[in-house]
Structure formats: C-alpha cells, structure tokens
Design an enzyme around this catalytic site. Structure first.
Site, short mmCIF file in Angstrom:
data_model
loop_
_atom_site.label_atom_id
_atom_site.label_comp_id
_atom_site.label_asym_id
_atom_site.label_seq_id
_atom_site.Cartn_x
_atom_site.Cartn_y
_atom_site.Cartn_z
N ASP A 1 0.83 -1.40 -0.05
CA ASP A 1 -0.09 0.10 0.05
C ASP A 1 0.96 1.32 -0.03
O ASP A 1 1.88 1.24 0.61
CB ASP A 1 -0.88 -0.10 1.14
CG ASP A 1 -0.16 -0.27 2.40
OD1 ASP A 1 0.55 -1.13 2.42
OD2 ASP A 1 -0.59 0.29 3.53
N GLU B 1 -0.76 -2.22 4.69
CA GLU B 1 0.35 -2.22 5.97
C GLU B 1 0.03 -1.10 6.90
O GLU B 1 -0.06 -1.23 8.13
CB GLU B 1 1.72 -2.53 5.63
CG GLU B 1 2.60 -2.80 6.86
CD GLU B 1 2.81 -1.56 7.53
OE1 GLU B 1 3.05 -1.55 8.96
OE2 GLU B 1 3.09 -0.23 7.38
ZN LIG Z 1 4.89 3.57 6.68
ZN LIG Z 2 6.26 1.07 5.67
#
Ligand SMILES: [Zn+2]
Ligand SMILES: [Zn+2]
Length: 395
Positions: free
Chosen positions: A82, A140
C-alpha cells in the site's frame, strides 16, 4: 542448494528489472485494500514464472507458491503493497500520477524486490529443497492487512515454517543491513478519552465541573501515572495527539475528547497499560468531581524476531554487504504488522539501508519528498534470496 555466487551473479540484471517494476508501482500508487492494479501486475508476473498464484487474498493481496524440486520446509517472504494519502512533491520522472496518493514509505520497492527474488529462485527450483511462499500483503499502514491474510489461511497451506520480511529505510545508508534479536518494533495501540464535567456560567463556576481543567491534569499526569505502575526502565510511550473540547469562552466546558497512542516494547508491560491508564483517569476525575471514559483499541502487536532466524538474516547480511555493514540495531518505537506473522511462526524482520550517499537528499518516510536510493533494491533482492535459500538448506 543455490550457492551465493549464483545469487550474486544473477541479481545484477534482475535488479534492473526490479527498478523498472518499482518505478511503475511508484507512478501508480494505491491505498490500503485498493491495490487492484498493483495486484494484477504482481499476479501476472508470478504466473509468468510458473508459480501457483492466488489473488483476492485479504481482498487485494496476492500469494505465489514456488515448489522446489526436492522435499523440504516452507519459507514465507513478505512484501507490503500500500501507498499513503500524501501528495508527492518530488520531481522524479516516475512520480505519482494519482493526485494525493504516494508511495512514501518504500513499499513500491518491497514489491519490486520480492518479484525479483521470485524470478531468481524460480529459475533454480531444480536445486531448491522445499517451498517458497511469496506473500504480497495489502494495507500495512494502520489497517492491518497481515491479520486478514492470516485469517484467510496464508500460513496454513502448505504450513509455513518461517517468515521473513524487510523494510527499506532511509535513515540507514544504502549498503547497510540492520536488525535486532527479540523485540524489534513496538506494539502500538490507540485510545480515546472522554472527560466529562458539568457546564455552568464561567462567572459563577460554583457547582460546575470544568472538563478543561480536569483534562489539563490528565495531560500533565497520564504518562507519569502509567510509568509509576511499571518497573523502572519499562520501554513505553503514552502520547496524546488530539484534544477537542469546550463550546464558548464564557461557558464552563462539560466535555473534552482526547485521542492518542500507546507504544510498548516490553511484552510483560504492554497488557498492564490500559488498566493503569484507567486507574489514573478514575482517580484524577474523582478528585475533581468529574468522570472519564477510556476507549482503548489494540493495534499492531510487538514485532519479535526469533534469535535463530535473526542469525540466518545476519549471516546473509555478511555475504551481501559484509559483516561490518550488518548493524545490531536498538529496538524501534515504530510498529509493523509483520508482527502478526511473527506471533504465529518464527522469523525475522530487518531493515535494508536505502539512504542516498548524499545525506542531504534524504527525506523521512511518510514525507512528500521521500525517495530511496534504488541501488538498495539489489541488496534487498540478494538478502531475501540468500535468506530463503539458507533457511531451506538448513532444515
Ligand atoms: Zn509507513
Ligand atoms: Zn512501511
């Protein structure tokens, strides 16, 4: 067994490919759980290598399994996918083409490294003992894509014996590796505190309870209140990052809301923190005649590196960058959702230096000027390939 000399010789042209892939991801960043284009590129690339590809894992994640010719264990290598809600301000030719979205943490590089690693290891499947599971994980940044991937069985079929992941990091110069045995990155939780008083005229405050002055006591004392309940040297932080309250200059405020984060590096201390916060809040509120409500949300757990798996990474680091460029880092108060995998299977998370030799051109992660030294992709690729080969060979 794939000898390191082979990994070294083949990584050179693969890292050029990794740079091309990274620039493409960089130009087309996607936020957590929206990584559709990214997932498509990854899935096609891995299918082209003859791997067993699964898409739609944890919504936009992709897994790709390489079965070695010889029987053995299964090692998982993970990259996050991401980008962040940031407007890029670099002048790179391949800067983000999506307004307000940018790969400002290096996850574009992580995916490119993992694809290069997959390509290298797939070409040597005849010499591979066991399996390599390449995991491309969405979301994440705060959303915890790792937890969802585990819920959807990523560690189960085939059963994963160990997990490794890396983060490119601009504070470490390119050509350095860093990690740490045991707890490496902090657990991170978020909280909201609602402070309630009783409103009244600010000229006649008798009978009212000022939620703002109660909040001031809380802000000043909360950190110390928690610290007193934990052993000396406990590694934790309690930070209030947002305060909202009051309605007019001449009204005693009856409600203040505060939001903040807790970070902790000590497994024994972490579960005690919500209780300690709650105790401090009750005591402080009672003394003023007000009340407090604590809404505590557990986020990412502690990222704990297994000592034996960390040795494998450090030995790989000695081959790739030389023993004097392998850093034994102190634990960090930042957090990572790689922690969810490392709660289930032994493994190691490590940093790959991606800082430019000219330190002045390094911007922090999550900054609109963030860039990496792309030569670090070659280091990351060699690290993952040799870590996986070494783990499978010692089984
Ligand atoms: Zn980050
Ligand atoms: Zn990261």
């Amino acid at each position: 067994m794939i000898p390191y000399a082979v990994i070294e010789a083949e990584s050179e042209c693969l890292s050029e490919e990794a740079i091309r892939l990274r620039r493409d991801f960089h130009a087309h960043p996607e936020l957590g759980f929206q990584e559709h284009r990214t997932a498509g590129i990854i899935a096609r690339y891995c299918a082209g290598l003859g791997l067993e590809v699964k898409t739609g894992v944890a919504r936009t994640g992709v897994t790709a399994l390489l079965r070695g010719a010889l029987p053995g264990r299964t090692v998982m290598l993970r990259a996050d996918m991401d980008a962040l809600p940031i407007q890029e301000l670099t002048d790179a030719d391949y800067r983000s083409t999506t307004p307000g979205v940018m790969h400002a943490c290096g996850h574009d590089g992580h995916m490119a490294i993992l694809l290069g690693t997959a390509s290298l290891l797939a070409a040597h499947r005849h010499a591979l003992r066991g399996n390599v599971l390449f995991v491309f994980q969405p979301a994440e940044e705060n959303l915890g894509g790792a937890r969802l991937m585990i819920e959807e069985g990523v560690l189960g079929n085939p059963a994963v014996d160990a997990a490794f992941g890396l983060h490119l990091i601009s504070i470490l110069p390119r050509g350095y590796i860093g990690t740490c045995r045991g707890p490496f990155m902090a657990a991170m939780d978020t909280f909201t505190i609602r402070v309630r008083g009783r409103s009244g005229h600010s000229a006649m405050p008798d009978g009212s309870v000022d939620a703002i002055s109660l909040s001031a006591r809380i802000i000043a004392g909360l950190g110390e209140g928690v610290r007193q309940g934990l052993p000396p040297g406990s590694r934790h932080l309690v930070n209030i990052g947002m305060v909202r309250g009051g309605s007019a200059p001449n009204i005693v405020a009856d409600l203040v809301e505060m939001e903040g984060t807790v970070r902790c590096l000590d497994e024994q201390d972490h579960p005690k923190i919500p209780e300690l916060m709650d105790g401090f809040l009750r005591k402080t509120a009672q003394a003023c005649g007000g009340s407090c409500e604590l809404i505590y949300e557990h986020g990412y757990p502690l990222t704990v590196n297994d000592p034996a798996m960390t040795e494998i990474v450090m030995a790989a680091g000695s081959l790739v960058v030389g023993a004097d460029h392998v850093m034994d880092l102190p634990p960090s108060m930042a957090s990572e959702d790689m922690s969810f995998y490392l709660q289930e299977v032994p493994g190691c998370f490590f940093f790959v230096g991606a800082g430019h030799p000219d330190a002045a051109s390094n911007a922090p992660h999550h900054n609109p000027q963030f860039t990496i030294d792309e030569k670090a992709l070659d280091v990351g690729l060699k690290m993952l390939a040799s870590t996986a080969a070494s783990f499978l060979n010692t089984g």
